[in-house]
Design a protein around this motif. Sequence first.
Motif, PDB file in Angstrom:
ATOM      1  N   UNK A 106       0.859  -1.188   0.000  1.00  0.00           N
ATOM      2  CA  UNK A 106       0.000   0.000   0.000  1.00  0.00           C
ATOM      3  C   UNK A 106       0.898   1.242   0.000  1.00  0.00           C
ATOM      4  N   UNK A 107       0.845   2.020  -1.082  1.00  0.00           N
ATOM      5  CA  UNK A 107       1.675   3.233  -1.163  1.00  0.00           C
ATOM      6  C   UNK A 107       0.827   4.342  -1.775  1.00  0.00           C
ATOM      7  N   UNK A 108      -0.382   4.492  -1.241  1.00  0.00           N
ATOM      8  CA  UNK A 108      -1.364   5.387  -1.861  1.00  0.00           C
ATOM      9  C   UNK A 108      -1.291   6.831  -1.347  1.00  0.00           C
ATOM     10  N   UNK A 109      -0.304   7.122  -0.503  1.00  0.00           N
ATOM     11  CA  UNK A 109      -0.017   8.508  -0.174  1.00  0.00           C
ATOM     12  C   UNK A 109      -1.139   9.265   0.518  1.00  0.00           C
ATOM     13  N   UNK A 110      -1.149  10.548   0.253  1.00  0.00           N
ATOM     14  CA  UNK A 110      -2.072  11.432   0.966  1.00  0.00           C
ATOM     15  C   UNK A 110      -2.569  12.518   0.026  1.00  0.00           C
ATOM     16  N   UNK A 111      -3.576  13.253   0.487  1.00  0.00           N
ATOM     17  CA  UNK A 111      -4.097  14.384  -0.308  1.00  0.00           C
ATOM     18  C   UNK A 111      -4.293  15.573   0.627  1.00  0.00           C
ATOM     19  N   UNK A 234      -2.802  17.179   5.523  1.00  0.00           N
ATOM     20  CA  UNK A 234      -3.126  16.086   4.605  1.00  0.00           C
ATOM     21  C   UNK A 234      -3.962  15.006   5.257  1.00  0.00           C
ATOM     22  N   UNK A 235      -4.642  14.228   4.423  1.00  0.00           N
ATOM     23  CA  UNK A 235      -5.355  13.023   4.872  1.00  0.00           C
ATOM     24  C   UNK A 235      -4.889  11.879   3.992  1.00  0.00           C
ATOM     25  N   UNK A 236      -4.724  10.704   4.589  1.00  0.00           N
ATOM     26  CA  UNK A 236      -4.232   9.562   3.815  1.00  0.00           C
ATOM     27  C   UNK A 236      -5.299   9.059   2.844  1.00  0.00           C
ATOM     28  N   UNK A 237      -4.852   8.513   1.712  1.00  0.00           N
ATOM     29  CA  UNK A 237      -5.758   7.904   0.719  1.00  0.00           C
ATOM     30  C   UNK A 237      -5.960   6.427   1.078  1.00  0.00           C
ATOM     31  N   UNK A 238      -6.970   6.146   1.875  1.00  0.00           N
ATOM     32  CA  UNK A 238      -7.196   4.752   2.292  1.00  0.00           C
ATOM     33  C   UNK A 238      -8.667   4.346   2.178  1.00  0.00           C
ATOM     34  N   UNK A 239      -9.429   5.083   1.373  1.00  0.00           N
ATOM     35  CA  UNK A 239     -10.865   4.799   1.262  1.00  0.00           C
ATOM     36  C   UNK A 239     -11.148   3.389   0.721  1.00  0.00           C
ATOM     37  N   UNK A 240     -10.197   2.824  -0.001  1.00  0.00           N
ATOM     38  CA  UNK A 240     -10.391   1.511  -0.627  1.00  0.00           C
ATOM     39  C   UNK A 240     -10.227   0.355   0.370  1.00  0.00           C
ATOM     40  N   UNK A 241      -9.802   0.651   1.590  1.00  0.00           N
ATOM     41  CA  UNK A 241      -9.568  -0.417   2.571  1.00  0.00           C
ATOM     42  C   UNK A 241     -10.801  -0.670   3.417  1.00  0.00           C
ATOM     43  N   UNK A 242     -10.975  -1.929   3.822  1.00  0.00           N
ATOM     44  CA  UNK A 242     -12.119  -2.228   4.683  1.00  0.00           C
ATOM     45  C   UNK A 242     -11.877  -1.658   6.081  1.00  0.00           C
ATOM     46  N   UNK A 243     -12.960  -1.497   6.805  1.00  0.00           N
ATOM     47  CA  UNK A 243     -12.906  -0.980   8.173  1.00  0.00           C
ATOM     48  C   UNK A 243     -11.995  -1.839   9.060  1.00  0.00           C
ATOM     49  N   UNK A 244     -11.836  -3.121   8.675  1.00  0.00           N
ATOM     50  CA  UNK A 244     -11.103  -4.039   9.555  1.00  0.00           C
ATOM     51  C   UNK A 244      -9.631  -3.648   9.696  1.00  0.00           C
ATOM     52  N   UNK A 245      -9.129  -2.841   8.762  1.00  0.00           N
ATOM     53  CA  UNK A 245      -7.726  -2.405   8.903  1.00  0.00           C
ATOM     54  C   UNK A 245      -7.703  -1.073   9.643  1.00  0.00           C
ATOM     55  N   UNK A 246      -7.104  -1.139  10.826  1.00  0.00           N
ATOM     56  CA  UNK A 246      -7.142   0.027  11.720  1.00  0.00           C
ATOM     57  C   UNK A 246      -6.312   1.183  11.170  1.00  0.00           C
ATOM     58  N   UNK A 247      -6.847   2.393  11.278  1.00  0.00           N
ATOM     59  CA  UNK A 247      -6.128   3.569  10.817  1.00  0.00           C
ATOM     60  C   UNK A 247      -6.099   4.629  11.908  1.00  0.00           C
ATOM     61  N   UNK A 248      -5.137   5.539  11.849  1.00  0.00           N
ATOM     62  CA  UNK A 248      -5.102   6.607  12.850  1.00  0.00           C
ATOM     63  C   UNK A 248      -6.061   7.737  12.430  1.00  0.00           C
ATOM     64  N   UNK A 249      -6.056   8.852  13.172  1.00  0.00           N
ATOM     65  CA  UNK A 249      -7.068   9.878  12.868  1.00  0.00           C
ATOM     66  C   UNK A 249      -6.817  10.623  11.556  1.00  0.00           C
ATOM     67  N   UNK A 250      -5.646  10.420  10.937  1.00  0.00           N
ATOM     68  CA  UNK A 250      -5.417  10.987   9.592  1.00  0.00           C
ATOM     69  C   UNK A 250      -5.659   9.936   8.510  1.00  0.00           C
ATOM     70  N   UNK A 251      -6.141   8.760   8.941  1.00  0.00           N
ATOM     71  CA  UNK A 251      -6.403   7.682   7.970  1.00  0.00           C
ATOM     72  C   UNK A 251      -5.163   6.869   7.652  1.00  0.00           C
ATOM     73  N   UNK A 252      -4.068   7.082   8.404  1.00  0.00           N
ATOM     74  CA  UNK A 252      -2.819   6.385   8.071  1.00  0.00           C
ATOM     75  C   UNK A 252      -2.740   5.018   8.762  1.00  0.00           C
ATOM     76  N   UNK A 253      -1.877   4.161   8.220  1.00  0.00           N
ATOM     77  CA  UNK A 253      -1.850   2.759   8.645  1.00  0.00           C
ATOM     78  C   UNK A 253      -0.503   2.422   9.287  1.00  0.00           C
TER      79      UNK A 253
END
Length: 298
Positions: A106-111, A234-253
Amino acid sequence: MLDVIILGSGPAGLTAAIYCGRANKSTLVLAGDSLGGQTAEIAKLENYPGWAGSGMELIQFMKKQAESFNAKVEFTSATDIKFNDDGTFTVVCDNGKKLDTKSVILATGARARRLEIDGAREFFGKGVSYCATCDGFFYSGKDVLVMGGGNSALNDALYLSDIAKNVKIVYRKSEFFRAEAVLRDRVAAKENIECLFNTDLKSISAKPDSDKLIATTLNDEQIECDGIFVAIGHEANTDYLTESIKRDDLGRIAPDVLPNGMFVAGDVESNIKMQIATAVGTGCSAAMDAIAYLNSRN
Ligand SMILES: Cc1cc2nc3c(=O)[nH]c(=O)nc-3n(C[C@H](O)[C@H](O)[C@H](O)COP(=O)(O)OP(=O)(O)OC[C@H]3O[C@@H](n4cnc5c(N)ncnc54)[C@H](O)[C@@H]3O)c2cc1C
């Protein structure tokens, strides 16, 4: 079945592609809708060691290097990743393709984080911009505001100060605590940059019978300008991941929340400094972990 699918064609994804391709792993990069991610926006890149040129030139060079080791690059985005019972993955793409792979990086960066005040959406593309290097050119000899106080905001203000007549930086804190000293010094030395500290914007509206905007601050000061450049994080680009993968408050993994065979690199990884050098470093590291994982499976 591919060995590895890399999501993202920024410096993290392309570095991972160079390493995986060179290790003879069948490698596909899903580039997203455009090549190069945020790095492609950098007109003059000064702090990536060994490179003098634009960000896009660096990306083109990295892409060629990855392709020379047989990595393939496709312009499509992942919309979902399915976990299969045998430990492999199926990546679902926005062009309808479903691609099977033994591992995923996963290297989908941020926006850029969007400004949520009155008028910000309405005037997006009509005076409100998130990319100084893309849109600065249109403000030659004009008055612009930059919102934010980190490295991106100061870089934007410096870039714009060479094009616009006057640049005002609006920042809610009393100093640029988060920005590098070299940028703070350059901003202070620029005669056409003014810093407005301890304030923020609450709305944006059009000045009647003109092309100008009115930016209203929290203390109801009205600032007339031609453009507003937003650089508030910025916010991380992680919309394509299921909820089951935990992310921090910026959406990062964090790497340790990922299942076997899935790796993360670059700005989408939590707790890394968002820079090209770190994207390249973590891209290398994720690829080496993926290669070791693939070798252990075979
Ligand atoms: C204006 C600006 C100036 C900067 N200046 C500097 C600088 O001077 N020096 C420096 O070191 N850093 C700078 N940075 C930061 C640097 O660009 C980033 O840290 C770096 O690009 C991060 O790389 P990355 O590969 O992690 O992600 P990104 O560059 O964000 O790339 C992410 C990639 O993922 C793709 N993607 C997104 N979603 C999907 C999906 N669902 N499926 C497939 N692909 C997807 C995107 O299309 C893109 O290709 C700057 C950033 C900006 C915006």
